[in-house]
Design a protein around this motif. Structure first.
Motif, PDB file in Angstrom:
ATOM      1  N   ILE A  43       0.838  -1.202   0.000  1.00 31.21           N
ATOM      2  CA  ILE A  43       0.000   0.000   0.000  1.00 31.21           C
ATOM      3  C   ILE A  43       0.873   1.251   0.000  1.00 31.21           C
ATOM      4  O   ILE A  43       0.625   2.199  -0.748  1.00 31.21           O
ATOM      5  CB  ILE A  43      -0.957  -0.002   1.212  1.00 31.21           C
ATOM      6  N   GLY A  44       1.917   1.254   0.822  1.00 25.83           N
ATOM      7  CA  GLY A  44       2.824   2.402   0.883  1.00 25.83           C
ATOM      8  C   GLY A  44       3.536   2.648  -0.437  1.00 25.83           C
ATOM      9  O   GLY A  44       3.715   3.799  -0.851  1.00 25.83           O
ATOM     10  N   VAL A  45       3.958   1.565  -1.115  1.00 24.46           N
ATOM     11  CA  VAL A  45       4.597   1.709  -2.423  1.00 24.46           C
ATOM     12  C   VAL A  45       3.616   2.330  -3.413  1.00 24.46           C
ATOM     13  O   VAL A  45       3.968   3.253  -4.155  1.00 24.46           O
ATOM     14  CB  VAL A  45       5.119   0.343  -2.926  1.00 24.46           C
ATOM     15  N   ALA A  46       2.389   1.842  -3.412  1.00 25.80           N
ATOM     16  CA  ALA A  46       1.384   2.383  -4.333  1.00 25.80           C
ATOM     17  C   ALA A  46       1.104   3.854  -4.055  1.00 25.80           C
ATOM     18  O   ALA A  46       1.057   4.674  -4.981  1.00 25.80           O
ATOM     19  CB  ALA A  46       0.094   1.564  -4.239  1.00 25.80           C
ATOM     20  N   ILE A  47       0.950   4.207  -2.792  1.00 24.79           N
ATOM     21  CA  ILE A  47       0.676   5.606  -2.437  1.00 24.79           C
ATOM     22  C   ILE A  47       1.874   6.493  -2.765  1.00 24.79           C
ATOM     23  O   ILE A  47       1.730   7.578  -3.329  1.00 24.79           O
ATOM     24  CB  ILE A  47       0.291   5.723  -0.940  1.00 24.79           C
TER      25      ILE A  47
END
Length: 177
Positions: A43-47
């Protein structure tokens, strides 16, 4: 009642567990923790990528204060896990012995979620985590793996999913910024 509580709810391990063998608890807890942390990482990579391409990912995921925040989170996680697993869940087992352990864990997890009501996502995550940690505590009666799990999950959630720098916020809160 105090003698019964100390021997039946708090100090005794389940019959299938040996007091000296902590490895199954650590293994199961860290596998579950690793899966949650991996989800938060994705999720952090996507954000981060959506916000600023790969530099955004690097800034969000490889935050220099993240290890410090995990270490600073440990005492707070210890306090929470002690209150909710050792004390509250232990009392619930004593006061409601006919409830199935899963129901006891779910009730304890819901209370854990309610005290984390800052927003709906934190409430839901805390309720789910509290329920799983309660199940693990009832199964193994080990607190320290849950404390480490709590610190890792809480820190990675705030840094990677929410983009909050906990260490800097705590420094400001403590007045040393």
């Amino acid at each position: 009642n105090a003698g019964s509580t100390s021997t039946h709810s708090w100090s005794l391990l389940p019959l299938h567990a040996e007091r000296t063998d902590w490895r199954p608890c650590v293994f199961v807890t860290m596998i579950l923790t690793g899966l949650v942390v991996l989800i938060f990482l994705l999720i952090g990579v996507a954000i981060g990528y959506q916000g600023a391409d790969w530099p955004g990912v690097k800034a969000r995921i490889l935050h220099p204060y993240l290890p410090t925040a995990v270490l600073l989170y440990l005492p707070w996680a210890l306090v929470q896990q002690t209150l909710f697993q050792f004390y509250l869940l232990g009392r619930m087992c004593t006061l409601c012995p006919s409830l199935h352990p899963l129901a006891q864990s779910l009730l304890n997890g819901l209370v854990f979620g309610v005290v984390h009501t800052t927003d709906i996502w934190i409430l839901l995550l805390a309720a789910l985590g509290g329920t799983l940690w309660s199940c693990l505590y009832l199964r193994y009666r080990r607190l320290w793996p849950l404390v480490i799990s709590h610190a890792l999950i809480g820190t990675t959630f705030y840094y990677w999913v929410y983009g909050y720098d906990l260490a800097s916020r705590w420094r400001v809160l403590l007045g040393s910024a």
